[in-house]
Design an enzyme around this catalytic site. Structure first.
Site, PDB file in Angstrom:
ATOM      1  N   SER A  61      -1.729  26.775  -1.190  1.00 37.99           N
ATOM      2  CA  SER A  61      -1.469  26.259  -2.540  1.00 37.99           C
ATOM      3  C   SER A  61      -2.498  25.183  -2.868  1.00 37.99           C
ATOM      4  CB  SER A  61      -0.062  25.639  -2.553  1.00 37.99           C
ATOM      5  OG  SER A  61       0.152  24.833  -3.691  1.00 37.99           O
TER       6      SER A  61
ATOM      7  N   TYR B  17       7.504  20.843  -0.583  1.00 37.71           N
ATOM      8  CA  TYR B  17       6.555  21.946  -0.824  1.00 37.71           C
ATOM      9  C   TYR B  17       5.151  21.524  -0.396  1.00 37.71           C
ATOM     10  CZ  TYR B  17       4.264  25.775  -3.404  1.00 37.71           C
ATOM     11  OH  TYR B  17       3.513  26.874  -3.749  1.00 37.71           O
TER      12      TYR B  17
HETATM   13  P1  NAD Z   1       8.030  34.022  -6.769  1.00 37.50           P
HETATM   14  O1  NAD Z   1       9.152  33.037  -6.824  1.00 37.50           O
HETATM   15  O2  NAD Z   1       7.795  34.928  -7.917  1.00 37.50           O
HETATM   16  O3  NAD Z   1       8.112  34.876  -5.431  1.00 37.50           O
HETATM   17  C1  NAD Z   1       8.556  34.346  -4.210  1.00 37.50           C
HETATM   18  C2  NAD Z   1       8.906  35.491  -3.288  1.00 37.50           C
HETATM   19  O4  NAD Z   1       9.478  34.971  -2.077  1.00 37.50           O
HETATM   20  C3  NAD Z   1       9.963  36.405  -3.911  1.00 37.50           C
HETATM   21  O5  NAD Z   1       9.639  37.737  -3.564  1.00 37.50           O
HETATM   22  C4  NAD Z   1      11.233  35.976  -3.212  1.00 37.50           C
HETATM   23  O6  NAD Z   1      12.215  36.986  -3.171  1.00 37.50           O
HETATM   24  C5  NAD Z   1      10.692  35.666  -1.830  1.00 37.50           C
HETATM   25  N1  NAD Z   1      11.640  34.857  -1.067  1.00 37.50           N
HETATM   26  C6  NAD Z   1      12.022  33.583  -1.314  1.00 37.50           C
HETATM   27  N2  NAD Z   1      12.939  33.205  -0.401  1.00 37.50           N
HETATM   28  C7  NAD Z   1      13.114  34.255   0.448  1.00 37.50           C
HETATM   29  C8  NAD Z   1      13.928  34.481   1.585  1.00 37.50           C
HETATM   30  N3  NAD Z   1      14.757  33.550   2.065  1.00 37.50           N
HETATM   31  N4  NAD Z   1      13.862  35.692   2.201  1.00 37.50           N
HETATM   32  C9  NAD Z   1      13.041  36.653   1.715  1.00 37.50           C
HETATM   33  N5  NAD Z   1      12.239  36.498   0.654  1.00 37.50           N
HETATM   34  C10 NAD Z   1      12.291  35.312   0.023  1.00 37.50           C
HETATM   35  O7  NAD Z   1       6.744  33.123  -6.525  1.00 37.50           O
HETATM   36  P2  NAD Z   1       5.197  33.468  -6.395  1.00 37.50           P
HETATM   37  O8  NAD Z   1       4.497  32.602  -7.337  1.00 37.50           O
HETATM   38  O9  NAD Z   1       4.938  34.940  -6.405  1.00 37.50           O
HETATM   39  O10 NAD Z   1       4.963  32.868  -4.941  1.00 37.50           O
HETATM   40  C11 NAD Z   1       4.417  33.601  -3.851  1.00 37.50           C
HETATM   41  C12 NAD Z   1       3.755  32.623  -2.910  1.00 37.50           C
HETATM   42  O11 NAD Z   1       2.650  32.023  -3.563  1.00 37.50           O
HETATM   43  C13 NAD Z   1       4.653  31.465  -2.462  1.00 37.50           C
HETATM   44  O12 NAD Z   1       4.400  31.147  -1.114  1.00 37.50           O
HETATM   45  C14 NAD Z   1       4.209  30.337  -3.372  1.00 37.50           C
HETATM   46  O13 NAD Z   1       4.473  29.079  -2.810  1.00 37.50           O
HETATM   47  C15 NAD Z   1       2.742  30.628  -3.459  1.00 37.50           C
HETATM   48  N6  NAD Z   1       2.034  30.001  -4.578  1.00 37.50           N
HETATM   49  C16 NAD Z   1       2.377  30.268  -5.865  1.00 37.50           C
HETATM   50  C17 NAD Z   1       1.668  29.660  -6.890  1.00 37.50           C
HETATM   51  C18 NAD Z   1       1.981  29.875  -8.330  1.00 37.50           C
HETATM   52  O14 NAD Z   1       1.412  29.178  -9.167  1.00 37.50           O
HETATM   53  N7  NAD Z   1       2.843  30.799  -8.690  1.00 37.50           N
HETATM   54  C19 NAD Z   1       0.618  28.803  -6.596  1.00 37.50           C
HETATM   55  C20 NAD Z   1       0.290  28.566  -5.275  1.00 37.50           C
HETATM   56  C21 NAD Z   1       1.008  29.183  -4.268  1.00 37.50           C
END
Ligand code: NAD
Length: 253
Positions: free
Chosen positions: A145, A158
């Site tokens: 991130s 986080y």
């Molecule tokens: P999202 O909330 O759309 O997806 C998160 C995913 O994790 C979902 O598929 C959810 O079902 C799964 N998940 C959460 N808890 C779980 C559990 N206990 N068991 C199984 N699955 C679980 O978010 P996203 O933006 O697609 O995030 C994906 C990754 O990218 C994460 O690690 C997030 O921290 C990271 N990220 C996102 C951003 C952003 O701006 N969206 C930026 C940097 C990093």
């Protein structure tokens, strides 16, 4: 030919958090590049399966709560039964809790760090022992991130977990690079997914973020596909322990 190095034909890719958001995008990208995809999620991956199949790919779903004890063993055992091999692991599942630091509870801290940090280590360990060492190599892509680099606001657990992800990426690369296992990370910038819905709905925060992104827009899962396929492929075989920002220029600012 250079483009052949990027192909993933015959490979099996495991992506956690595959039902939505960035994880869904990785599933489609790997399928387009030729891999068989195993999606791990708490909720149905029917939408992801349909998208993978629409590009001619094969998708298997493993439904499990990755916060449960022994989740890494559950995933490894399921993969053994489904495909008998794994070549690529994407540690994508992650959660964020927004709260003033003075109010963060221990229970909330544990939920975030157990999934975002502890599972990343133990699932990487399980896949390495079960598949990558016996098969003679593998690829691990951790999803870091901007808060692997910066402090953030109102998200201390986080930030701690994503900073740990960048550290773990280097630590594991140092131990496993000689085993032909590439451990790297992608640090997405501000991407339009469920994870950032609250930020995008807060017009002040939304404007402040947009003003600071040199590219002038939120990212999408499509923006990460090239970096993910690169790090999953033979094209990156001498890239170890690196966290690649895909952020529209956020960190350059
Ligand atoms: P999202 O909330 O759309 O997806 C998160 C995913 O994790 C979902 O598929 C959810 O079902 C799964 N998940 C959460 N808890 C779980 C559990 N206990 N068991 C199984 N699955 C679980 O978010 P996203 O933006 O697609 O995030 C994906 C990754 O990218 C994460 O690690 C997030 O921290 C990271 N990220 C996102 C951003 C952003 O701006 N969206 C930026 C940097 C990093």
């Amino acid at each position: 030919m250079i483009l052949d190095l990027f192909r993933l034909n015959g490979k099996v890719a495991v992506i956690t958090g595959a039902n939505t958001g960035l994880g869904q995008g990785f599933c489609v990208a790997f399928a387009e590049a030729g891999a068989t995809v195993i999606g791990i999620a708490r909720r149905s991956c029917a939408e992801t399966a349909a998208k993978v199949e629409a590009v001619g790919g094969t998708f298997f779903e493993v439904l499990t709560d990755l916060s449960a004890p022994d989740a890494s063993k559950t995933v490894a055992n399921a993969c053994k039964k489904l495909t008998g091999r794994v070549d690529i692991l994407v540690n994508n599942a992650g959660i964020i809790h927004r709260e003033d630091a003075v109010n963060v509870t221990e229970a909330s801290w544990d939920l975030v760090t157990n999934l975002n940090e502890k599972l990343v280590f133990f699932l990487s360990q399980a896949m390495t022992n079960e598949f990558f060492i016996p098969q003679g190599g593998g690829k691990i892509i951790n999803i870091a991130s901007m808060l692997s680099f910066q402090g953030g606001i109102r998200v201390p657990s986080y930030t701690a977990s994503k900073s740990a992800v960048m550290g773990l990426t280097k630590a594991l690369a140092n131990e496993w690079a000689s085993l032909n296992i590439n451990v790297n990370a992608i640090a997405p910038g501000y991407m339009a997914t469920n994870n950032t819905t609250a930020l995008r709905q807060d017009s002040d925060r939304n404007d402040a973020i947009l003003c600071r992104i040199p590219a002038g827009r939120w990212g999408t899962s499509n923006d990460l596909m090239g970096a993910a396929v690169f790090l999953a492929s033979d094209a990156s075989s001498y890239v170890n322990g690196f966290t690649l920002a895909v952020d529209g220029g956020w960190l350059a600012r």
